[in-house]
Enzyme design. Structure first.
Site, PDB file in Angstrom:
ATOM      1  N   CYS A 120       0.836  -1.213   0.000  1.00 49.86           N
ATOM      2  CA  CYS A 120       0.000   0.000   0.000  1.00 49.86           C
ATOM      3  C   CYS A 120       0.861   1.250   0.000  1.00 49.86           C
ATOM      4  O   CYS A 120       1.688   1.449   0.891  1.00 49.86           O
ATOM      5  CB  CYS A 120      -0.925  -0.014   1.215  1.00 49.86           C
ATOM      6  SG  CYS A 120      -1.878   1.506   1.360  1.00 49.86           S
ATOM      7  N   ARG A 123       0.075   4.565   2.943  1.00 45.89           N
ATOM      8  CA  ARG A 123       0.167   4.229   4.364  1.00 45.89           C
ATOM      9  C   ARG A 123       0.479   5.381   5.309  1.00 45.89           C
ATOM     10  O   ARG A 123       0.420   5.205   6.517  1.00 45.89           O
ATOM     11  CB  ARG A 123       1.196   3.119   4.572  1.00 45.89           C
ATOM     12  CG  ARG A 123       0.609   1.772   4.368  1.00 45.89           C
ATOM     13  CD  ARG A 123       1.664   0.718   4.604  1.00 45.89           C
ATOM     14  NE  ARG A 123       2.575   0.586   3.469  1.00 45.89           N
ATOM     15  CZ  ARG A 123       3.738  -0.046   3.529  1.00 45.89           C
ATOM     16  NH1 ARG A 123       4.149  -0.553   4.678  1.00 45.89           N
ATOM     17  NH2 ARG A 123       4.497  -0.160   2.453  1.00 45.89           N
ATOM     18  N   TRP A 292      -8.643   5.879   0.039  1.00 47.54           N
ATOM     19  CA  TRP A 292      -9.174   6.492  -1.188  1.00 47.54           C
ATOM     20  C   TRP A 292      -8.322   6.075  -2.355  1.00 47.54           C
ATOM     21  O   TRP A 292      -7.252   5.497  -2.200  1.00 47.54           O
ATOM     22  CB  TRP A 292      -9.278   8.010  -1.067  1.00 47.54           C
ATOM     23  CG  TRP A 292      -8.040   8.710  -0.617  1.00 47.54           C
ATOM     24  CD1 TRP A 292      -6.909   8.941  -1.352  1.00 47.54           C
ATOM     25  CD2 TRP A 292      -7.804   9.288   0.675  1.00 47.54           C
ATOM     26  NE1 TRP A 292      -5.997   9.618  -0.607  1.00 47.54           N
ATOM     27  CE2 TRP A 292      -6.505   9.857   0.637  1.00 47.54           C
ATOM     28  CE3 TRP A 292      -8.557   9.391   1.848  1.00 47.54           C
ATOM     29  CZ2 TRP A 292      -5.948  10.504   1.734  1.00 47.54           C
ATOM     30  CZ3 TRP A 292      -7.993  10.041   2.928  1.00 47.54           C
ATOM     31  CH2 TRP A 292      -6.711  10.590   2.871  1.00 47.54           C
ATOM     32  N   GLU A 297      -5.009   3.747 -10.405  1.00 44.91           N
ATOM     33  CA  GLU A 297      -5.776   2.501 -10.212  1.00 44.91           C
ATOM     34  C   GLU A 297      -6.965   2.480 -11.168  1.00 44.91           C
ATOM     35  O   GLU A 297      -7.286   1.462 -11.762  1.00 44.91           O
ATOM     36  CB  GLU A 297      -6.299   2.396  -8.769  1.00 44.91           C
ATOM     37  CG  GLU A 297      -5.223   2.319  -7.715  1.00 44.91           C
ATOM     38  CD  GLU A 297      -5.823   2.132  -6.321  1.00 44.91           C
ATOM     39  OE1 GLU A 297      -6.005   3.150  -5.628  1.00 44.91           O
ATOM     40  OE2 GLU A 297      -6.121   0.987  -5.943  1.00 44.91           O
TER      41      GLU A 297
HETATM   42  N1  ARG Z   1      -6.985  -1.277  -7.264  1.00 41.48           N
HETATM   43  C1  ARG Z   1      -8.314  -1.480  -6.833  1.00 41.48           C
HETATM   44  C2  ARG Z   1      -9.267  -0.843  -7.836  1.00 41.48           C
HETATM   45  O1  ARG Z   1      -8.848  -0.277  -8.786  1.00 41.48           O
HETATM   46  C3  ARG Z   1      -8.567  -0.914  -5.442  1.00 41.48           C
HETATM   47  C4  ARG Z   1      -7.664  -1.467  -4.354  1.00 41.48           C
HETATM   48  C5  ARG Z   1      -7.640  -0.620  -3.107  1.00 41.48           C
HETATM   49  N2  ARG Z   1      -7.210   0.720  -3.384  1.00 41.48           N
HETATM   50  C6  ARG Z   1      -7.113   1.718  -2.495  1.00 41.48           C
HETATM   51  N3  ARG Z   1      -6.742   2.884  -2.919  1.00 41.48           N
HETATM   52  N4  ARG Z   1      -7.420   1.536  -1.230  1.00 41.48           N
HETATM   53  O2  ARG Z   1     -10.471  -0.882  -7.652  1.00 41.48           O
END
Ligand code: ARG
Length: 534
Positions: A120, A123, A292, A297
């Protein structure tokens, strides 16, 4: 780095299975057995990050280590209070195999598990986690209500807050509470007749499960999946998430006016719900948590990955880029603009998210600070470095070392796969889903033929599979399991198989699917093999 002498599992299993997430196929590495060390740092599931059932002595040891760390944290190490607590925990474990964490211990452990999560990048926020203690609930309806409260708190009208809800722990003699969804909020995926997908392909299997449980999907691009929840090993219940609890953002671009015509959107709260929270020798198989989003991602992975929404090419075409050649860098340019669009849209909508540079800077600060206050920071470089502009972010240039500390968030067995169905109708439905009539018929014929051969002598069987979606591979592996008692069995993906061996095979079984207009799957396009079969 796993050393062979220390790892008996690797010694027995002479291969490492490697998943290709685009084609959803697996291949094997056997050459590593010639080396006395190998690194599995680029595997998603590694021995350390998958949960194990604990023995009673492990429970005691981990409990004491954790309680000690908690009392050190509150500055009460070695006090009467601390010693009394240890005594009480030990007594409870020896009587029942279990003990209860106090609320404060639980909150401390949850924050530490986040702080310890090597993959992560977010953190530096670990200490702000809000913990909802729901260890005393007993029904799926209570779980559902708690999840709704979690979502409302976390969403906070766009000013996202990190939170975790903790449901009852795993207990000796009882079955688990589980959330079957991989994330609390996710989009359904459906397969059309022609094999293409509507929605998010990564959720196709889970969507099918929801449908078997009676959920009616609208077959849209962004249908929010329902929650599938189970208590104490019971069959799951399905709950639709009220739409007012799901904040979503439509994606537009600051300068490309046509961008919103693509109809893209994404949800605001990433809440992982299929991992197990492991704390002080106690495991919590249902403990959803959220932070968040980091923009890549969504913008780089969820929208652009070929096995996800796969939007790279259509967007590149709208950008009038030359997609016929790698040298136009059309993929790179498109990824940047798509990720920028997500960043812009979330910002405009007032929804918290981080761009990858800000996240990387914050992580570097955290990383250095942890070295000072804690003596280190476990970090998985492979996951920390963002998928876009890697070397333009500071984390790329930082060496990191990865190790597993508890309390932790770990992978666990898929809830659907490990579930024993109670309802006979559902049991049958899921059984039927596993074996089609065609599979069973082929299976029986093969068994008859091979049993006859086996009676003559213990033979070698080679099973080859050609697969596009992984079904044929699954089927091949099931056959292999079955034949293993009678034969010496080998299984290969068709493109991994040394075709010069063909004429020497005793029994050869080829399991392959076709797709599109009867084309062979990608891994079955092997010239010699095709010739051989003709
Ligand atoms: N990578 C995943 C997605 O695109 C989410 C994983 C958790 N990500 C986070 N920022 N807490 O849906």
């Amino acid at each position: 780095m796993e050393e062979r002498s220390r790892c008996c599992r690797m010694q027995k299993k002479e291969h490492i299975s490697l998943q290709d997430y685009i084609s959803n196929t697996r291949s094997r590495d056997t050459l590593h057995t010639k080396s006395n060390k190998h690194c599995i740092g680029a595997l998603v599931r590694q021995s350390g990050n998958v949960t194990k059932q604990l023995s009673l002595s492990d429970v005691s040891q981990e409990a004491i280590e954790f309680i000690d760390s908690y009392y050190r944290h509150i500055g009460q190490n070695g006090t009467d209070l601390h010693l009394a607590r240890i005594k009480c925990v030990e007594e409870s474990i020896s009587k029942t195999g279990h003990y209860e964490l106090s609320h404060q211990e639980l909150v401390f452990g949850a924050k530490l598990a986040w702080r310890n999560a090597p993959r992560c990048i977010g953190r530096q926020q670990w200490n702000t986690l809000e913990v909802f203690d729901c260890r005393n609930i007993s029904s799926t309806k209570d779980m559902f209500d708690a999840i709704c409260r979690h979502l409302e708190f976390a969403t906070n009208k766009g000013k996202i807050r990190s939170a975790m809800t903790i449901f009852p722990a795993r207990q000796p003699g009882q079955k688990d509470f589980r959330i079957w969804n991989p994330q609390l909020i996710r989009y359904a995926g459906y397969i059309r007749e022609d094999g293409t997908a509507i929605g998010d392909p990564v959720n196709v299997e889970f969507t099918k499960l929801c449908q078997l449980l009676g959920w009616k999907g609208k077959r849209g691009m962004f249908d929010i999946l329902p929650l599938v929840l189970s208590t104490n090993g019971n069959d799951p219940d399905v709950f639709e998430i009220p739409s007012n609890l799901v904040l979503q953002v439509s994606i537009s671009h600051p300068t490309y006016e046509w961008f919103n015509e693509l109809g893209l959107q994404w949800y605001a709260v990433p809440a992982v719900s299929d991992m197990v929270f492991d704390c002080g020798g106690i495991q919590f198989p249902a403990a959803p948590f959220n932070g968040w989003y980091m923009v890549t991602e969504i913008g780089t992975r969820d929208i652009c990955d070929p096995q996800r929404y796969n939007m790279l090419e259509p967007i590149a075409k709208r950008m009038c880029l030359d997609t016929s050649t790698n040298s136009s860098f059309w993929k790179d340019k498109t990824m940047v603009e798509t990720t920028l669009a997500v960043n812009y849209s979330f910002q405009t909508a007032g929804v918290t998210l981080w761009d990858h540079h800000t996240a990387s800077d914050a992580f570097m600060k955290h990383f250095k600070q942890e070295q000072t206050v804690r003596g280190g920071c476990p970090a998985d470089w492979v996951w920390i470095v963002p998928p876009l502009s890697g070397s333009a972010t500071k984390v790329f240039h930082q060496e990191m070392t990865n190790y597993h500390l508890k309390p932790s968030f770990d992978y666990q067995e898929n809830a659907a796969e490990s579930h024993e169905w109670q309802d006979p109708k559902l049991k049958l439905q899921f059984k039927q889903k596993r074996y089609t009539l065609k599979e069973v018929t082929i299976f029986i014929m093969c068994v008859q033929y091979m049993t006859m051969k086996a009676l003559a002598k213990r033979d070698r069987v080679c099973i080859l599979f050609g697969t596009e979606t992984g079904q044929s591979e699954k089927c091949a592996r099931r056959f292999a399991e079955f034949y293993r008692n009678l034969f010496y069995v080998e299984v290969y993906s068709m493109d991994q198989y040394d075709t010069t061996r063909l004429s020497r095979e005793h029994i050869l079984l080829i399991i392959t699917s076709t797709f599109g207009n009867g084309d062979p799957p990608q891994n079955a396009k092997v010239k010699t093999m095709t010739d051989y079969m003709q």
